[in-house]
Design a protein around this motif. Sequence first.
Motif, short mmCIF file in Angstrom:
data_model
loop_
_atom_site.label_atom_id
_atom_site.label_comp_id
_atom_site.label_asym_id
_atom_site.label_seq_id
_atom_site.Cartn_x
_atom_site.Cartn_y
_atom_site.Cartn_z
N LYS A 143 0.83 -1.20 0.00
CA LYS A 143 0.00 0.00 0.00
C LYS A 143 0.87 1.26 0.00
N TYR A 144 2.01 1.19 0.67
CA TYR A 144 2.93 2.33 0.71
C TYR A 144 3.51 2.60 -0.68
N ILE A 145 3.92 1.55 -1.38
CA ILE A 145 4.45 1.72 -2.73
C ILE A 145 3.39 2.29 -3.65
N GLU A 146 2.15 1.85 -3.48
CA GLU A 146 1.05 2.40 -4.28
C GLU A 146 0.89 3.89 -4.00
N ALA A 147 0.96 4.27 -2.71
CA ALA A 147 0.82 5.67 -2.34
C ALA A 147 1.98 6.50 -2.91
N PHE A 155 2.68 10.56 4.02
CA PHE A 155 3.17 10.41 5.38
C PHE A 155 3.34 8.92 5.66
N ALA A 156 4.46 8.55 6.26
CA ALA A 156 4.72 7.16 6.64
C ALA A 156 5.12 7.14 8.11
N LEU A 157 4.28 6.54 8.93
CA LEU A 157 4.52 6.48 10.36
C LEU A 157 4.72 5.03 10.78
N GLY A 158 5.71 4.78 11.62
CA GLY A 158 5.92 3.41 12.08
C GLY A 158 7.32 3.21 12.61
N PRO A 159 7.56 2.04 13.19
CA PRO A 159 8.86 1.76 13.82
C PRO A 159 9.97 1.55 12.82
N ALA A 160 11.19 1.54 13.32
CA ALA A 160 12.35 1.29 12.48
C ALA A 160 12.28 -0.12 11.89
N GLY A 161 12.85 -0.27 10.70
CA GLY A 161 12.92 -1.59 10.08
C GLY A 161 11.74 -1.96 9.22
N THR A 162 10.81 -1.04 9.00
CA THR A 162 9.63 -1.36 8.20
C THR A 162 9.79 -0.96 6.75
N GLY A 163 10.91 -0.33 6.39
CA GLY A 163 11.16 0.02 5.00
C GLY A 163 10.68 1.40 4.60
N LEU A 292 11.74 15.66 21.11
CA LEU A 292 11.42 17.05 21.41
C LEU A 292 11.35 17.27 22.92
N PRO A 293 11.53 18.50 23.38
CA PRO A 293 11.38 18.78 24.81
C PRO A 293 10.00 18.37 25.30
N ARG A 294 9.94 17.91 26.52
CA ARG A 294 8.68 17.44 27.09
C ARG A 294 7.61 18.53 27.00
N GLY A 295 6.44 18.12 26.53
CA GLY A 295 5.33 19.05 26.42
C GLY A 295 5.21 19.71 25.06
N MET A 296 6.23 19.60 24.22
CA MET A 296 6.19 20.20 22.88
C MET A 296 5.54 19.21 21.91
N PRO A 297 4.49 19.61 21.20
CA PRO A 297 3.80 18.69 20.30
C PRO A 297 4.64 18.34 19.08
N SER A 298 4.44 17.13 18.58
CA SER A 298 5.14 16.68 17.38
C SER A 298 4.41 17.14 16.14
N GLY A 299 5.16 17.72 15.21
CA GLY A 299 4.56 18.16 13.96
C GLY A 299 4.04 17.02 13.12
N LEU A 300 4.66 15.84 13.25
CA LEU A 300 4.21 14.68 12.48
C LEU A 300 2.85 14.21 12.95
N ILE A 301 2.68 14.09 14.26
CA ILE A 301 1.38 13.67 14.80
C ILE A 301 0.32 14.70 14.45
N THR A 316 0.37 6.28 5.48
CA THR A 316 0.58 4.84 5.68
C THR A 316 1.11 4.62 7.08
N ARG A 317 0.48 3.73 7.81
CA ARG A 317 0.88 3.44 9.18
C ARG A 317 1.43 2.01 9.27
N PHE A 318 2.70 1.90 9.62
CA PHE A 318 3.35 0.61 9.79
C PHE A 318 3.29 0.19 11.26
#
Length: 353
Positions: A143-147, A155-163, A292-301, A316-318
């Motif tokens: 699905k990621y390759i299709e996207a 956007f691709a979110l997920g742990p390390a090692g997912t490609g 990021l410093p504690r309390g600072m929101p993530s731009g990705l999220i 795509t969420r891995f």
Amino acid sequence: MAKKSAPRTGAPRSTMQPADRVRLEHEFDRPHLMGPLFGQYDENLIVIERELGVHISARGNKVAIEGDAESVARARDVLTGLYNRLVAGRALDAGDIAGAVAISADPSLDGLTRADAGGGPATLATIHTRRKTIVARSPTQVKYIEALSSHDVIFALGPAGTGKTYLAVAQAVSQLVAGTVDRLVLSRPAVEAGERLGFLPGDLAQKVDPYLRPLYDALYDLMGFDKVTKAFERGALEIAPLGFMRGRTLNHAFVILDEAQNTTPEQMKMFLTRIGFGSKAVVNGDVSQIDLPRGMPSGLIDAAQVLKKVKGIATTRFTAADVVRHPLVARIVEAYDAQRQTDDRNGVAGQRA
């Protein structure tokens, strides 16, 4: 030439009644490919047997598969897909076997992965570069390759090692070679895990450069060291720290923002509004590794939430199930995720108490 398979003591034992079992025989056209298809000491067949709960016996260029009807059909499709990769001149490794089995479990991918089974509209499941052809190794990768091929912002979110990063670089290299983009721009925020950039020598670009090593590794693998060096010299490859992006407009460029979980919402908005005509942007990150410093929101999220309904943007969420490194990596990710969820629940419980 493949030899008759000896009984494998590790083969799964089925508890089904004989009436529930089916036997399917399949013959391949090219006997000389049976060795790499079956693997050394039939190791590929053993993996398919273990994962799908079937029994496979092989003699020459023929295989017989026994088990329940659905598993037998999946095993046949996996073997046929792997065989057609060999026919196309591609080598197989352990990741290809595991990926083919994993993809066969998702019926929603039928039609996207049929290129390996002999035709059909499945080119979206592969990325072609001059050095190699990259084939999806998990349902989410398909699905990621299709996207990557059909959207301008991904956007691709997920742990390390997912490609996430490797496939993004592969798509960028493919488009660079095809001439659909003029350059590849690599970027990341100047936030790092437990270290200070100020202690590193050089300007900001030179300080960020070591942290882009995963992107370099992918480039060297896909293009070769000499071609990467020449591409940098002629400006077809560019390192652009996120802090240097303000005020620019990137036309006809493939832009990859890595480690995007460490951007602020303001930085993310700034980055996304740099995209010009004929450009594509891929934003990768692991929201479980925010520095990021504690309390600072993530731009990705924030961006994944705010832009989820915007036309032309794909997300795509891995998960740990998509990890394509050593099998232990997936179990390590799952263990940390479980512990973090436990800590979160305990924290909420403590606040409520």
